[in-house]
Design an enzyme around this catalytic site. Sequence first.
Site, PDB file in Angstrom:
ATOM      1  N   LYS A  54       0.840  -1.199   0.000  1.00  0.00           N
ATOM      2  CA  LYS A  54       0.000   0.000   0.000  1.00  0.00           C
ATOM      3  C   LYS A  54       0.875   1.250   0.000  1.00  0.00           C
ATOM      4  CE  LYS A  54      -3.759  -2.398   2.267  1.00  0.00           C
ATOM      5  NZ  LYS A  54      -4.267  -2.916   3.510  1.00  0.00           N
ATOM      6  N   GLN A  98      -5.548  -1.902   9.476  1.00  0.00           N
ATOM      7  CA  GLN A  98      -5.128  -3.140   8.821  1.00  0.00           C
ATOM      8  C   GLN A  98      -5.744  -4.341   9.541  1.00  0.00           C
ATOM      9  OE1 GLN A  98      -3.230  -3.382   5.942  1.00  0.00           O
ATOM     10  NE2 GLN A  98      -3.715  -5.551   6.050  1.00  0.00           N
ATOM     11  N   ASP A 120     -11.356   2.238   3.457  1.00  0.00           N
ATOM     12  CA  ASP A 120     -11.670   0.837   3.162  1.00  0.00           C
ATOM     13  C   ASP A 120     -13.177   0.616   2.978  1.00  0.00           C
ATOM     14  OD1 ASP A 120      -9.739  -1.020   2.730  1.00  0.00           O
ATOM     15  OD2 ASP A 120      -9.392  -1.511   4.837  1.00  0.00           O
TER      16      ASP A 120
END
Length: 284
Positions: A54, A98, A120
């Site tokens: 990322k 995460q 997300d």
Amino acid sequence: MIGDIMNKILNGKELSKIIKQEVKEKILKISDTLKLVVIQVGDLEQSNLYIRNKQKACEEVGIVFELNKMSESIGELELKDQIEKLNSDPSVTSILIQMPLPKHLNSKIVNYIDPNKDVDGLTDINMIKLINKDSGIIACTPKGIMHILNHYKINLDGSDVVVIGRSHLVGRPLSNLLINEDATVTLCHSRTKNLKEHTKKADIIISAVGKSNLIDKDFIKEDSVLIDVGINFIDGKLIGDINYEDCFDKCQSITPVPGGVGPMTVASLLENVLECYYQQKKTV
Ligand code: NAD
């Protein structure tokens, strides 16, 4: 359209490069700095790898990347405080937690993230917006899969789609996106009685399980479209849920692993960093 052997291979790697370039060009036109903060709790090797990917992708397109690594023993209240600090910091335009989190932390903790910074798309608010077709942040992997289907002009209207896996990260949001495009969706999972009975009838099969060789040619009908989300490391080699070689001749098209859904997830994340920024601008 990106061509492989008659578009048999749905090339996420190449498509992701086009999307990254588009994101880069849009970012160049913005005078503000876009910044993604990733919160990592603990130090899982697999997560370290995903985070590095990322970071690399962000740096390629001009997004500032910051990693907030927290102790594995952090409690929910302390984590909530950290998230709220980032929510109120105007220099932070996107926040990502995460996954997976350590067992003592509930993944619903994402709901503390400001929905306009929820890169997300996993907060309940963004999930509801997705169901209602409202403009919000769409979860990255489902968004990347929809890009692949759209790019390769795979018909969804009236098509029978079997999604395997019912997680909040992939299967559930993806099913809703497909329904919104008028597909007939069957969502299979670990308690599905006879998986093959469903997949054999499907025009499109999307597998998000994490079980190598779950799907072989006996599970598919002729000319089906196969999308493989699964990530499995077998003898150090990355493979998906679908037996690629076995299904190749029988299917209409298939995503490879690696080089299919994975790069599209990262490309969609970059798009979402931009989307978060636009959402915040709207609310100023
Ligand atoms: P998860 O563990 O949360 O969900 C797995 C799902 O599979 C569950 O809903 C479960 O019911 C179902 N399942 C388990 N065994 C099954 C079986 N035998 N038959 C049918 N269904 C079964 O996982 P997740 O986070 O949704 O991820 C799924 C897979 O996709 C993993 O391999 C993960 O690494 C991968 N993944 C890949 C990407 C990418 O960008 N390529 C992104 C996210 C997840």
